[in-house]
Design an enzyme around this catalytic site. Sequence first.
Site, short mmCIF file in Angstrom:
data_model
loop_
_atom_site.label_atom_id
_atom_site.label_comp_id
_atom_site.label_asym_id
_atom_site.label_seq_id
_atom_site.Cartn_x
_atom_site.Cartn_y
_atom_site.Cartn_z
N GLY A 83 24.56 16.97 -12.43
CA GLY A 83 25.17 18.47 -12.24
C GLY A 83 25.51 18.84 -10.75
N GLY A 138 28.37 19.27 -9.45
CA GLY A 138 29.80 20.02 -9.50
C GLY A 138 29.45 21.25 -9.08
CG ASP A 184 29.31 18.12 -12.87
OD1 ASP A 184 28.22 18.99 -12.31
OD2 ASP A 184 29.87 18.45 -13.62
CB VAL A 199 22.68 14.26 -18.38
CG1 VAL A 199 23.24 14.23 -16.74
CG2 VAL A 199 22.76 15.68 -18.99
CE1 TYR A 225 18.05 26.56 -18.02
CE2 TYR A 225 16.44 28.10 -17.24
CZ TYR A 225 17.43 27.09 -17.24
OH TYR A 225 17.52 26.93 -15.67
CB SER A 228 14.84 22.89 -22.23
OG SER A 228 15.49 23.64 -21.24
CE LYS A 229 16.38 23.64 -16.53
NZ LYS A 229 16.88 22.44 -16.15
#
Length: 256
Positions: free
Chosen positions: A16, A18, A40, A73, A166, A169-170
Site C-alpha cells: 500500500g 502508493g 502497490d 495483496v 471495514y 476486517s481490521k
Amino acid sequence: MVSRGLVSGRLALVTGAGSGIGRAACQVLSREGATVIAADKNYDAAMETIKKHTALASGSNNTGDHSAMELDVSDAKSVQNLLKAILNEYKLPPKIVVNSAGVTRDNWLLKLSEEDYDSVMHVNLKGTFLIMQTFAKAMTESSIQGSIINISSIVGKYGNIGQTNYSASKAGVVAMTQSAAKELGKFNVRVNAILPGFIDTPIIKTVPDKVKEHMLKLVPLGRLGDPTEVAEVITFLSSDKSSFITGAAIDVTGGF
C-alpha cells in the site's frame, strides 16, 4: 543514505506504498537508513513514492537501491511473485514488512452488498494474512530476526457507522497479529499492529465534511493525524528500540 538511523542497512517491504500511511512509512524508513521496496497495486503510484518521497528522505536525489513493485495483496500468486522478485534483486527477504494495503467500501449494514463485503475482506484481512505468511516463512528459512507491522484501525476496536465490513476486517488483523506473534516468537520474528485513528489520508477525504466535523469532536487533540505520525511508530516497531515488543496493538489516535 543515513548511516546511523534506527533501521540502517535493513531491507523493508511496504505494501500500500502508493499513498497515505504506506507512502509515509517508506519515507520515514528510508530516512532512518532502510532500503525500501514500495509495493502497490498501482505501480506508478509506488514508483512516485520512491522517486519523489523515499529517495529525497534518505538524503539523495536518486532512487539508489530502493525499488517499486506491483502487487495485489489479495492474490496469492502475486504475493509469491513479489517474494521471487525481491529474492532475485536483493538475495535475501526483507527484515521489515509493513502491511499497509487497505481499501474501504462503506455502506449501511442493511445496504452493504456481498461484493463490497468480500472485496474489503480480501484486501484488508486475507491480504495481510498472505503477506505475513509468505514473508514470515521466508524470514524463518533465512534465519532473519524480522519485524512485521500490520496496519489495523481504531474502528476495529470500537466500530464505526457505515463500516461493518471495514471494522470487521481490521479487528481480524489485530487478532491475527496476536496469534502470529505467539507462533513466530520462537523464530525471533516480532509481529505488532498499529491502530490509527482519523489520519489525513486519501481514505479520509471520502468522508463527508459533516461526518468529519463530528469525528474531530471525539479526538482530544482536536485534529486529524498526519501519516508521518503513524510512520514514526512503524519505524520504532521496525527497530531494535522495540526489541521486546511483540503481539502489541498500539493506538495512534490523538486520544480518540
